[in-house]
Design an enzyme around this catalytic site. Structure first.
Site, PDB file in Angstrom:
ATOM      1  N   VAL A   1      85.335 -14.144   9.149  1.00  0.00           N
ATOM      2  CA  VAL A   1      84.242 -13.490   8.434  1.00  0.00           C
ATOM      3  C   VAL A   1      84.731 -12.093   8.046  1.00  0.00           C
ATOM      4  CG1 VAL A   1      81.870 -12.665   8.536  1.00  0.00           C
ATOM      5  CG2 VAL A   1      82.510 -14.764   9.758  1.00  0.00           C
TER       6      VAL A   1
ATOM      7  N   VAL B   1      81.067 -15.426  13.814  1.00  0.00           N
ATOM      8  CA  VAL B   1      82.461 -15.175  14.166  1.00  0.00           C
ATOM      9  C   VAL B   1      82.875 -15.977  15.394  1.00  0.00           C
ATOM     10  CG1 VAL B   1      84.203 -13.377  14.316  1.00  0.00           C
ATOM     11  CG2 VAL B   1      81.996 -12.844  13.336  1.00  0.00           C
TER      12      VAL B   1
ATOM     13  N   LEU C   1      78.228 -24.053  24.995  1.00  0.00           N
ATOM     14  CA  LEU C   1      77.331 -24.729  24.073  1.00  0.00           C
ATOM     15  C   LEU C   1      77.569 -24.192  22.663  1.00  0.00           C
ATOM     16  CD1 LEU C   1      74.141 -24.677  26.301  1.00  0.00           C
ATOM     17  CD2 LEU C   1      75.242 -26.743  25.437  1.00  0.00           C
TER      18      LEU C   1
END
Length: 597
Positions: A25, A51, A421
């Site tokens: 990014v 990011v 996660l």
């Protein structure tokens, strides 16, 4: 010598080191590097939506193909801190990725400048090397050293922090004479290998535990040759799943507390000797050291010297790259076999195969809403042997390891130790960027899927198609199951009555987030499945949609809310919550059904 900015020199070095793809990014503090990337035009760039997502894309890119090094790029401040999770994940699993961050000008460091943070110090615990480059003339050599460090010894990630004025400064640099540094890899001696094989020969019921270091070293073919030469069964760790095909007669199953097979644990407990290669004796593989080691001897081969004896002291340790060790293991074993100096392991291997045939968990459930076990049975029936699975954490991943089948190295792409996660979508996109032709199936529970769901837009924008199976029970299922020991079901329910559900909505109306609307809003395609008869048509339709639109396709399977997946605190004390298979008709896609007499 040619004059250029330090940022241009960095890009030229990355090009010489083999980099062709980056994820990231842009931001103000890293724009000089992006300007150099655009000007050179040899390194493609995929724009992430977060990011952290870029760092996991870089991980997937590295893990997918031997020799790859994923590159993730972000600006100063929060971009670097966002990528810490990716660096941790890569470090834990010995995955080389290069993280590049922008930084405030040197004069403004430590003066609370906007988005100026000491990312060098923050990232040191989760990298092999972290450095803020303070002299422009050092940039080419810092990048050269970064690749050398990532590739040498135990692989791992590096972070390079580039102050804005360092990137912009003019330096002299001769790229034409640049050569990458040769990485250092420790190698076993023949005497060490001969001693290990002599110990192996003394055992009656030996096993090989194959770790992720074999995958990292691109040595799966050597592992299989060694196993076949000696006749010794193989227990792969989760990080090495696929190093030996699931249907190979010497693949004895996985061992552990969660991602394991009943027959794998039973075979480990029946063994009297273990040769571990490229593994770290992770606790979810071993359980307690006392149970795991009782009654058996150990030889441990690992590339990292401090890994030998870290969890328990083996009877013999060898510091070596897995490929270098296995080349000698194969050489010595095949020589001894030709001379008739290896014992016959047919009886022991036959016992292991018998366990593989009989110690199965049931998958053939007909319940609606579906039990997860039946989902994996449907996946086995409808995905070919060359399918590459991507997953990270949760009951979805644990059940996948218990019920799916993997037949090739680097076809189980998994975040082993960190388990963040949200990893799955980003990693799958990285795998797709690394290999445009591979059959990729990602697997998530609903919470993993929601964590970084925005990265699906990257797949739509950059045409990175893959199939994503989401098993939705509207729960933090693994945490709910672990809370049973505390007699609670607290703050783990994801379901709510979605006020936007239409009058024709099914059970999803009370499951909360409407994943199909979100998926479509992000430019992808979605299919919802309620029962097993719908799985095959859904998979066929997903493949058609991928071919037509070139975007990720999500298949959401609505599960029953509560299913407990087999696991325990010791490899000899696994709790089985569902009925076990009484025969192959209860587990018709078990690999034993196809491979055993």
């Amino acid at each position: 010598m040619a004059k250029m900015t330090a940022a241009q020199a960095a890009v030229l070095v990355m090009e010489k080191e083999g980099v062709t793809q980056a994820f990231g990014v842009p931001g103000a503090a890293i724009n000089p590097l992006y300007s150099a990337l655009r000007k050179q035009g040899t390194i493609a760039h995929i724009l992430a939506r977060h990011v952290e997502g870029a760092s996991h894309m870089a991980e997937g890119y590295t893990r997918a193909v031997a020799g790859n090094i994923g590159v993730c790029i972000g600006t100063s401040g929060p971009a670097g801190t966002d990528m810490i999770t990716g660096l941790y994940s890569a470090s834990a699993d010995s995955i080389p990725i290069l993280c590049i961050t922008g930084q405030a000008p040197r004069a403004r460091i430590y003066k609370e400048d906007f988005q100026a943070v000491d990312i060098e110090s923050i990232s040191k615990p989760v990298t092999k090397w972290s450095v803020t480059v303070r002299e422009p003339g050092q940039v080419p050599q810092v990048f050269q050293q970064a690749f050398h460090i990532m590739r040498s010894g135990r692989p791992g990630p590096v972070l390079i922090d580039l102050p804005f004025d360092v990137q912009m400064a003019q330096i002299e640099f001769d790229i034409d004479t640049y050569e990458p540094l040769k990485p250092y890899k420790p190698a076993a001696t023949r005497a060490q290998i001969e001693k290990a094989i002599s110990m192996l020969n003394e055992a009656e019921r030996p096993l090989i535990v194959a770790g992720g270091g074999i995958i990292n070293a691109d040595a799966a073919d050597l592992l299989v040759r060694f196993a076949e030469a000696t006749g010794v069964p193989v227990i792969p760790t989760l990080m090495a799943w696929g190093a030996i095909p699931d249907d190979h007669p010497l693949m004895a199953g996985m061992c552990g507390l969660q991602t394991s097979h009943r027959y794998g644990n039973a075979t480990m407990l029946a063994s009297d000797f273990v040769l571990g290669i490229g593994n770290r004796w992770a606790n979810r593989h071993t359980g307690s050291v006392e149970v795991y080691t009782k009654g058996r001897k150990f030889v441990h081969v690992d590339i990292e010297p401090t890994q030998i004896g870290r969890v328990f002291t083996p009877d013999f340790g060898i510091v070596s790259d897995a490929k270098a060790a296995l080349e000698l293991f194969v050489e010595v074993a095949e020589e001894m076999k030709a001379k008739g100096q290896l014992p016959d392991r047919g009886g022991w291997a036959g016992e292991c195969r018998q366990r593989k045939k009989t110690m199965l968990r049931k998958t053939n459930f007909a319940d609606v809403p579906m039990k997860p076990q039946r989902v994996y049975q449907c996946m086995n029936n409808n995905f070919s042997h060359d399918t590459c699975y991507v997953s990270t954490i949760g009951l979805s991943q644990i059940a996948a390891a218990q019920f799916l089948h993997v037949y090739n190295p680097r076809h189980w792409i998994n975040c082993g130790q960190a388990g963040p996660l949200g990893w799955t979508i980003s990693a799958a996109l990285g795998v797709r960027a690394a290999d445009p032709t591979r059959k990729i199936v990602a697997l998530s529970g609903d919470y993993d899927f929601q964590f970084m769901i925005e990265e699906l837009a990257v797949g739509a924008q950059f045409k990175l198609p893959y199939i994503h199976i989401v098993v939705n029970n509207s729960y933090l299922g693994l945490i709910r199951q672990s809370q049973r020991g505390f007699e609670m079901d607290y703050c783990v329910q994801l379901g709510f009555d979605n006020l936007n559900a239409g009058p024709d909505a099914g059970i999803e109306a009370s499951y909360g987030v409407d994943h199909m609307k979100v998926v479509e809003g992000l430019g992808c395609k979605g299919i919802r499945v309620y029962k097993q008869a719908e799985m095959q048509p859904a998979i066929q339709r997903a493949e058609q949609l991928m071919a037509e639109y070139g975007v990720p396709v999500v298949i959401e399977v609505m599960l029953e809310r509560v299913t407990n997946i087999a696991m325990g605190t010791e490899i000899d004390a696994i709790n089985e919550f569902e009925p076990l298979a009484e025969g192959l008709e209860d587990a018709p896609t078990a690999v034993a059904a196809a491979m055993l007499d």
